[in-house]
Design a protein around this motif. Structure first.
Motif, mmCIF file in Angstrom:
data_model
loop_
_atom_site.group_PDB
_atom_site.id
_atom_site.type_symbol
_atom_site.label_atom_id
_atom_site.label_comp_id
_atom_site.label_asym_id
_atom_site.label_seq_id
_atom_site.Cartn_x
_atom_site.Cartn_y
_atom_site.Cartn_z
ATOM 1 N N UNK A 61 0.824 -1.213 0.000
ATOM 2 C CA UNK A 61 0.000 0.000 0.000
ATOM 3 C C UNK A 61 0.854 1.257 0.000
ATOM 4 N N UNK A 62 1.914 1.242 0.815
ATOM 5 C CA UNK A 62 2.776 2.422 0.896
ATOM 6 C C UNK A 62 3.504 2.662 -0.428
ATOM 7 N N UNK A 63 4.005 1.579 -1.054
ATOM 8 C CA UNK A 63 4.706 1.719 -2.330
ATOM 9 C C UNK A 63 3.751 2.184 -3.412
ATOM 10 N N UNK A 64 2.552 1.608 -3.433
ATOM 11 C CA UNK A 64 1.575 1.998 -4.447
ATOM 12 C C UNK A 64 1.122 3.438 -4.239
ATOM 13 N N UNK A 65 1.015 3.862 -2.973
ATOM 14 C CA UNK A 65 0.665 5.263 -2.696
ATOM 15 C C UNK A 65 1.737 6.200 -3.237
ATOM 16 N N UNK A 66 3.010 5.830 -3.058
ATOM 17 C CA UNK A 66 4.100 6.638 -3.618
ATOM 18 C C UNK A 66 3.963 6.742 -5.134
ATOM 19 N N UNK A 67 3.605 5.626 -5.774
ATOM 20 C CA UNK A 67 3.513 5.608 -7.238
ATOM 21 C C UNK A 67 2.374 6.478 -7.761
ATOM 22 N N UNK A 68 1.381 6.771 -6.917
ATOM 23 C CA UNK A 68 0.293 7.666 -7.316
ATOM 24 C C UNK A 68 0.793 9.089 -7.527
ATOM 25 N N UNK A 69 1.849 9.451 -6.831
ATOM 26 C CA UNK A 69 2.323 10.831 -6.888
ATOM 27 C C UNK A 69 3.439 11.018 -7.900
ATOM 28 N N UNK A 70 3.772 9.971 -8.635
ATOM 29 C CA UNK A 70 4.769 10.074 -9.700
ATOM 30 C C UNK A 70 4.050 10.206 -11.040
ATOM 31 N N UNK A 71 4.627 10.897 -11.982
ATOM 32 C CA UNK A 71 3.968 11.007 -13.294
ATOM 33 C C UNK A 71 3.934 9.659 -14.006
ATOM 34 N N UNK A 73 1.452 6.097 -15.504
ATOM 35 C CA UNK A 73 0.504 5.103 -14.971
ATOM 36 C C UNK A 73 1.013 4.504 -13.662
ATOM 37 N N UNK A 74 0.112 4.331 -12.709
ATOM 38 C CA UNK A 74 0.499 3.894 -11.362
ATOM 39 C C UNK A 74 1.181 2.529 -11.345
ATOM 40 N N UNK A 75 0.624 1.553 -12.069
ATOM 41 C CA UNK A 75 1.186 0.205 -12.021
ATOM 42 C C UNK A 75 2.529 0.155 -12.749
ATOM 43 N N UNK A 76 2.700 0.954 -13.786
ATOM 44 C CA UNK A 76 4.005 1.038 -14.456
ATOM 45 C C UNK A 76 5.028 1.620 -13.488
ATOM 46 N N UNK A 77 4.643 2.657 -12.772
ATOM 47 C CA UNK A 77 5.533 3.219 -11.753
ATOM 48 C C UNK A 77 5.882 2.169 -10.702
ATOM 49 N N UNK A 78 4.871 1.377 -10.311
ATOM 50 C CA UNK A 78 5.091 0.330 -9.308
ATOM 51 C C UNK A 78 6.135 -0.668 -9.787
ATOM 52 N N UNK A 79 6.071 -1.052 -11.060
ATOM 53 C CA UNK A 79 7.043 -2.022 -11.572
ATOM 54 C C UNK A 79 8.467 -1.460 -11.484
#
Length: 198
Positions: A61-71, A73-79
């Motif tokens: 959850x914390x990692x995915x929340x961080x990825x929301x604030x990066x430019x 797509x969220x899941x691409x950022x997560x990868x």
């Protein structure tokens, strides 16, 4: 076991001494991407938290929340963030390639087919049905991601979550404006709770 009890999570393997290999990262994210009809988030959480136990539910959850604030797509950022965490830049690129590569090839082929048969009424009705299934998958991921808040009985977390949902989902306020208000409030609430409990 009483029906309302929650089973304890299994201990995570020691990933610092034995992190997933670059190939394992690529294959895991390729599997997620090819399973992820309607969105990869559900399958990413299942693979990372439940199947491989590379993260706890809270860490995800914390990692995915961080990825929301990066430019982007969220899941691409997560990868990229997830792969880099274990194998540096090479790991991030491997996870990214696994997530994006196989579906890109598949979608390119499907786009060629759709250009010829896209006006067929049965196909259009089928796509409507697929969109309904996608909504169900997203709802299940949201419910599972709320589990850490339920375990902690985090009332303030629920209040912030409900307020952000209402602002964006119901009142249609712009996402950047909501985040500019919600992020400082969330940080202040978390800091206050940490100080109060310590």
């Amino acid at each position: 076991m009483p029906p309302d009890s929650v089973p304890a999570e299994l201990p995570l393997p020691d990933l610092h001494s034995n992190p997933p290999s670059v190939v394992a990262l690529f294959l895991a994210f390729a599997k997620m991407s090819l399973s992820g009809f309607g969105g990869v988030l559900v399958f990413a959480r299942r693979a990372i938290v439940d199947e491989h136990r590379w993260m706890t539910a809270e860490e995800f959850n914390e990692t995915f929340a961080l990825c929301h604030f990066l430019p982007g797509p969220n899941v691409v950022n997560l990868s990229l963030v997830f792969g880099s965490r274990f194998r540096g830049i090479v790991g991030g690129l491997a996870a990214f390639a696994g997530l994006v590569g196989p579906p890109m090839l598949l979608v390119t082929g499907l786009a060629a087919i759709y250009s010829h048969f896209g006006q067929v009424e049965a196909l259009r009705r089928g796509l409507v049905g697929v969109s309904c299934a996608a909504i169900g998958l997203l709802a299940s991921a949201v419910i599972r991601m709320m589990a850490p808040l339920l375990k902690k009985r985090d009332v303030l977390g629920f209040v912030v979550t409900a307020a952000v949902f209402a602002a964006i989902g119901l009142w249609r306020l712009p996402l950047p404006a909501v985040l500019l208000v919600a992020i400082p409030i969330s940080l202040a609430v978390t800091y206050a709770k940490t100080r109060w409990t310590s």
